[in-house]
Design an enzyme around this catalytic site. Structure first.
Site, PDB file in Angstrom:
ATOM      1  N   GLY A  15     -20.923  72.872  41.569  1.00  0.00           N
ATOM      2  CA  GLY A  15     -20.263  74.177  41.725  1.00  0.00           C
ATOM      3  C   GLY A  15     -21.242  75.245  42.165  1.00  0.00           C
ATOM      4  O   GLY A  15     -21.147  76.407  41.766  1.00  0.00           O
ATOM      5  N   SER A  17     -21.740  76.597  45.068  1.00  0.00           N
ATOM      6  CA  SER A  17     -21.455  77.368  46.285  1.00  0.00           C
ATOM      7  C   SER A  17     -21.149  78.827  46.002  1.00  0.00           C
ATOM      8  O   SER A  17     -21.218  79.662  46.904  1.00  0.00           O
ATOM      9  CB  SER A  17     -20.288  76.730  47.048  1.00  0.00           C
ATOM     10  OG  SER A  17     -19.130  76.690  46.243  1.00  0.00           O
ATOM     11  N   GLY A  56     -38.266  81.229  49.782  1.00  0.00           N
ATOM     12  CA  GLY A  56     -39.406  80.349  49.529  1.00  0.00           C
ATOM     13  C   GLY A  56     -39.108  79.141  48.667  1.00  0.00           C
ATOM     14  O   GLY A  56     -40.028  78.397  48.306  1.00  0.00           O
ATOM     15  N   ASN A  92     -21.773  72.362  36.089  1.00  0.00           N
ATOM     16  CA  ASN A  92     -21.219  73.720  36.075  1.00  0.00           C
ATOM     17  C   ASN A  92     -19.827  73.814  36.684  1.00  0.00           C
ATOM     18  O   ASN A  92     -19.011  74.616  36.235  1.00  0.00           O
ATOM     19  CB  ASN A  92     -22.166  74.652  36.835  1.00  0.00           C
ATOM     20  CG  ASN A  92     -21.484  75.951  37.238  1.00  0.00           C
ATOM     21  OD1 ASN A  92     -21.319  76.856  36.411  1.00  0.00           O
ATOM     22  ND2 ASN A  92     -21.046  76.041  38.489  1.00  0.00           N
ATOM     23  N   ASN A 151      -7.766  79.253  23.475  1.00  0.00           N
ATOM     24  CA  ASN A 151      -7.195  80.380  24.209  1.00  0.00           C
ATOM     25  C   ASN A 151      -5.755  80.053  24.590  1.00  0.00           C
ATOM     26  O   ASN A 151      -5.508  79.000  25.187  1.00  0.00           O
ATOM     27  CB  ASN A 151      -8.024  80.660  25.477  1.00  0.00           C
ATOM     28  CG  ASN A 151      -7.768  82.041  26.041  1.00  0.00           C
ATOM     29  OD1 ASN A 151      -7.209  82.902  25.357  1.00  0.00           O
ATOM     30  ND2 ASN A 151      -8.163  82.256  27.274  1.00  0.00           N
ATOM     31  N   TYR A 157      -7.818  73.553  29.670  1.00  0.00           N
ATOM     32  CA  TYR A 157      -9.176  74.061  29.897  1.00  0.00           C
ATOM     33  C   TYR A 157      -9.978  74.075  28.589  1.00  0.00           C
ATOM     34  O   TYR A 157     -11.126  73.615  28.541  1.00  0.00           O
ATOM     35  CB  TYR A 157      -9.050  75.468  30.486  1.00  0.00           C
ATOM     36  CG  TYR A 157     -10.332  76.162  30.858  1.00  0.00           C
ATOM     37  CD1 TYR A 157     -10.991  75.873  32.058  1.00  0.00           C
ATOM     38  CD2 TYR A 157     -10.872  77.158  30.037  1.00  0.00           C
ATOM     39  CE1 TYR A 157     -12.149  76.551  32.413  1.00  0.00           C
ATOM     40  CE2 TYR A 157     -12.028  77.831  30.386  1.00  0.00           C
ATOM     41  CZ  TYR A 157     -12.660  77.528  31.580  1.00  0.00           C
ATOM     42  OH  TYR A 157     -13.814  78.204  31.929  1.00  0.00           O
ATOM     43  N   ALA A 159      -9.431  72.313  25.915  1.00  0.00           N
ATOM     44  CA  ALA A 159      -9.671  70.934  25.466  1.00  0.00           C
ATOM     45  C   ALA A 159     -10.838  70.321  26.235  1.00  0.00           C
ATOM     46  O   ALA A 159     -11.705  69.648  25.656  1.00  0.00           O
ATOM     47  CB  ALA A 159      -8.411  70.090  25.654  1.00  0.00           C
ATOM     48  N   ALA A 160     -10.876  70.557  27.542  1.00  0.00           N
ATOM     49  CA  ALA A 160     -11.973  70.016  28.359  1.00  0.00           C
ATOM     50  C   ALA A 160     -13.311  70.631  27.934  1.00  0.00           C
ATOM     51  O   ALA A 160     -14.321  69.926  27.808  1.00  0.00           O
ATOM     52  CB  ALA A 160     -11.711  70.295  29.839  1.00  0.00           C
ATOM     53  N   LYS A 161     -13.310  71.925  27.707  1.00  0.00           N
ATOM     54  CA  LYS A 161     -14.561  72.611  27.355  1.00  0.00           C
ATOM     55  C   LYS A 161     -15.017  72.226  25.939  1.00  0.00           C
ATOM     56  O   LYS A 161     -16.214  72.056  25.682  1.00  0.00           O
ATOM     57  CB  LYS A 161     -14.399  74.124  27.498  1.00  0.00           C
ATOM     58  CG  LYS A 161     -14.116  74.598  28.929  1.00  0.00           C
ATOM     59  CD  LYS A 161     -15.220  74.209  29.901  1.00  0.00           C
ATOM     60  CE  LYS A 161     -15.079  74.908  31.244  1.00  0.00           C
ATOM     61  NZ  LYS A 161     -16.148  74.524  32.200  1.00  0.00           N
TER      62      LYS A 161
HETATM   63  P1  NAP Z   1     -15.879  79.720  40.553  1.00  0.00           P
HETATM   64  O1  NAP Z   1     -16.389  81.025  41.043  1.00  0.00           O
HETATM   65  O2  NAP Z   1     -14.420  79.426  40.657  1.00  0.00           O
HETATM   66  O3  NAP Z   1     -16.708  78.548  41.267  1.00  0.00           O
HETATM   67  C1  NAP Z   1     -16.395  77.196  40.992  1.00  0.00           C
HETATM   68  C2  NAP Z   1     -17.391  76.295  41.705  1.00  0.00           C
HETATM   69  O4  NAP Z   1     -17.053  74.933  41.415  1.00  0.00           O
HETATM   70  C3  NAP Z   1     -17.340  76.445  43.218  1.00  0.00           C
HETATM   71  O5  NAP Z   1     -18.649  76.220  43.729  1.00  0.00           O
HETATM   72  C4  NAP Z   1     -16.416  75.302  43.646  1.00  0.00           C
HETATM   73  O6  NAP Z   1     -16.681  74.950  45.000  1.00  0.00           O
HETATM   74  C5  NAP Z   1     -16.822  74.221  42.639  1.00  0.00           C
HETATM   75  N1  NAP Z   1     -15.793  73.218  42.408  1.00  0.00           N
HETATM   76  C6  NAP Z   1     -14.551  73.404  41.917  1.00  0.00           C
HETATM   77  N2  NAP Z   1     -13.882  72.238  41.871  1.00  0.00           N
HETATM   78  C7  NAP Z   1     -14.741  71.280  42.346  1.00  0.00           C
HETATM   79  C8  NAP Z   1     -14.631  69.887  42.568  1.00  0.00           C
HETATM   80  N3  NAP Z   1     -13.509  69.205  42.305  1.00  0.00           N
HETATM   81  N4  NAP Z   1     -15.709  69.232  43.072  1.00  0.00           N
HETATM   82  C9  NAP Z   1     -16.852  69.885  43.358  1.00  0.00           C
HETATM   83  N5  NAP Z   1     -17.012  71.209  43.164  1.00  0.00           N
HETATM   84  C10 NAP Z   1     -15.956  71.904  42.675  1.00  0.00           C
HETATM   85  O7  NAP Z   1     -16.236  79.487  39.009  1.00  0.00           O
HETATM   86  P2  NAP Z   1     -17.254  80.295  38.042  1.00  0.00           P
HETATM   87  O8  NAP Z   1     -16.537  81.455  37.492  1.00  0.00           O
HETATM   88  O9  NAP Z   1     -18.555  80.472  38.715  1.00  0.00           O
HETATM   89  O10 NAP Z   1     -17.380  79.243  36.841  1.00  0.00           O
HETATM   90  C11 NAP Z   1     -18.401  78.266  36.797  1.00  0.00           C
HETATM   91  C12 NAP Z   1     -18.299  77.530  35.474  1.00  0.00           C
HETATM   92  O11 NAP Z   1     -18.373  78.472  34.399  1.00  0.00           O
HETATM   93  C13 NAP Z   1     -16.977  76.782  35.290  1.00  0.00           C
HETATM   94  O12 NAP Z   1     -17.196  75.572  34.623  1.00  0.00           O
HETATM   95  C14 NAP Z   1     -16.173  77.714  34.420  1.00  0.00           C
HETATM   96  O13 NAP Z   1     -15.206  77.021  33.665  1.00  0.00           O
HETATM   97  C15 NAP Z   1     -17.261  78.304  33.555  1.00  0.00           C
HETATM   98  N6  NAP Z   1     -16.894  79.589  32.968  1.00  0.00           N
HETATM   99  C16 NAP Z   1     -16.673  80.684  33.753  1.00  0.00           C
HETATM  100  C17 NAP Z   1     -16.332  81.885  33.140  1.00  0.00           C
HETATM  101  C18 NAP Z   1     -16.101  83.144  33.931  1.00  0.00           C
HETATM  102  O14 NAP Z   1     -15.794  84.168  33.323  1.00  0.00           O
HETATM  103  N7  NAP Z   1     -16.233  83.135  35.245  1.00  0.00           N
HETATM  104  C19 NAP Z   1     -16.193  81.954  31.753  1.00  0.00           C
HETATM  105  C20 NAP Z   1     -16.415  80.817  30.998  1.00  0.00           C
HETATM  106  C21 NAP Z   1     -16.774  79.636  31.616  1.00  0.00           C
HETATM  107  P3  NAP Z   1     -15.575  74.252  45.960  1.00  0.00           P
HETATM  108  O15 NAP Z   1     -14.278  74.975  45.718  1.00  0.00           O
HETATM  109  O16 NAP Z   1     -16.109  74.377  47.356  1.00  0.00           O
HETATM  110  O17 NAP Z   1     -15.530  72.834  45.527  1.00  0.00           O
END
Ligand code: NAP
Length: 250
Positions: A15, A17, A56, A92, A151, A157, A159-161
């Protein structure tokens, strides 16, 4: 693979990107790791790689769908073989498919479990072989405070976490003797695409419940992952670190 990559610790970040994963990858590269960037879309990954190299650092890109367990296991195997090592694994990538449990479809349950939990197990199993050979490993699973306190609307979600937390404690016990640590970083509300559509009043309501009166930013999480995955964090394992501005104090 460059020669430099072979002498550096190799870190895989899924993740990578955008959002939290991009910040983690950028930070690990800044700290001298060769970072392997994984997501489905190659274009945004190439942008992250270019940015890392301008600053770098060194990185490589692998476009892969982590929800395809068999293919993803091979991706991890191939990365370890290509670099001759795999030191740090940051699981991630994650998705949400929110809805009340009583109305949740099997598809919405399954895709979240596969993407957010099964992928981490598969990656750990594949990476651990290389980490054992290298007598060093740092595994960091990115969960969520939803997995700690639950939540409404996120049964799949949460359950997975929560599963990531049990998985991490078990792996910590199985691999601790091999100098491999496994920890969870559980973000609270972080400003990314995932939370961009939350209504302002919800964000304000959440902020009021937090000790630190702001949403988190991606660098708050990256800094924690940088420490947990560092050489000096060798006595820290099986832990869940909630980086949530004091929302849960889990
Ligand atoms: P995001 O902005 O939606 O980014 C998700 C990333 O995962 C993207 O790079 C996406 O790229 C990649 N991805 C999604 N499905 C994929 C798949 N099947 N295969 C490969 N790559 C995949 O998410 P984020 O907010 O940065 O969250 C990152 C992590 O933190 C997640 O696990 C999320 O549950 C956790 N988290 C986030 C928050 C929050 O407030 N943002 C809070 C708690 C936990 P592609 O779409 O190109 O595949």
């Amino acid at each position: 693979m460059t020669e430099a990559a072979n002498t550096k610790r190799v870190a895989v970040v899924t993740g990578a990107s955008r959002g939290i994963g991009r910040a983690i990858a950028t930070r690990l590269a800044r700290d001298g790791r060769h970072v392997v960037l994984i997501a489905r879309s190659e274009g945004p990954l190439n942008d992250v790689k270019a940015q890392i190299e301008i600053n770098g650092g060194s990185a490589s890109v692998v476009a892969a769908d982590i929800a395809d367990a068999t293919a993803f296991a091979k991706v991890i195997d191939d990365i370890a073989t290509a670099h001759g090592r795999l030191d740090i694994l940051v699981n991630n990538a994650g998705i949400t498919r929110d809805g009340l449990a009583l109305r949740m479809s099997d598809d919405d349950w399954n895709v979240v479990i596969q993407t957010n939990l099964t992928s981490a197990f598969v990656a750990i199993r594949a990476a651990a072989r290389s980490m054992m050979r290298g007598k060093f490993g740092r595994i960091v699973n990115i969960a969520s405070t939803s997995g700690v306190v639950g939540n409404a609307g996120q049964a799949n979600y949460a359950a997975a976490k929560a599963g990531l937390i049990g998985l991490s404690k078990s792996i910590a016990k199985e691999l601790g003797g091999k100098n491999i640590t496994c920890n969870v970083v559980a973000p609270g509300f972080i400003e990314t695409d995932m939370t961009a559509n939350l209504p302002a009043e919800i964000k304000e309501g959440i902020t009021k419940l937090m000790a630190i009166k702001r949403l988190g930013n991606v660098d708050d999480i990256a800094a924690t992952v940088a420490y947990v995955s560092s050489d000096e964090a060798g006595f820290l394992t099986g832990q869940t670190i909630c980086v949530d501005g004091g929302l849960t104090m889990c």
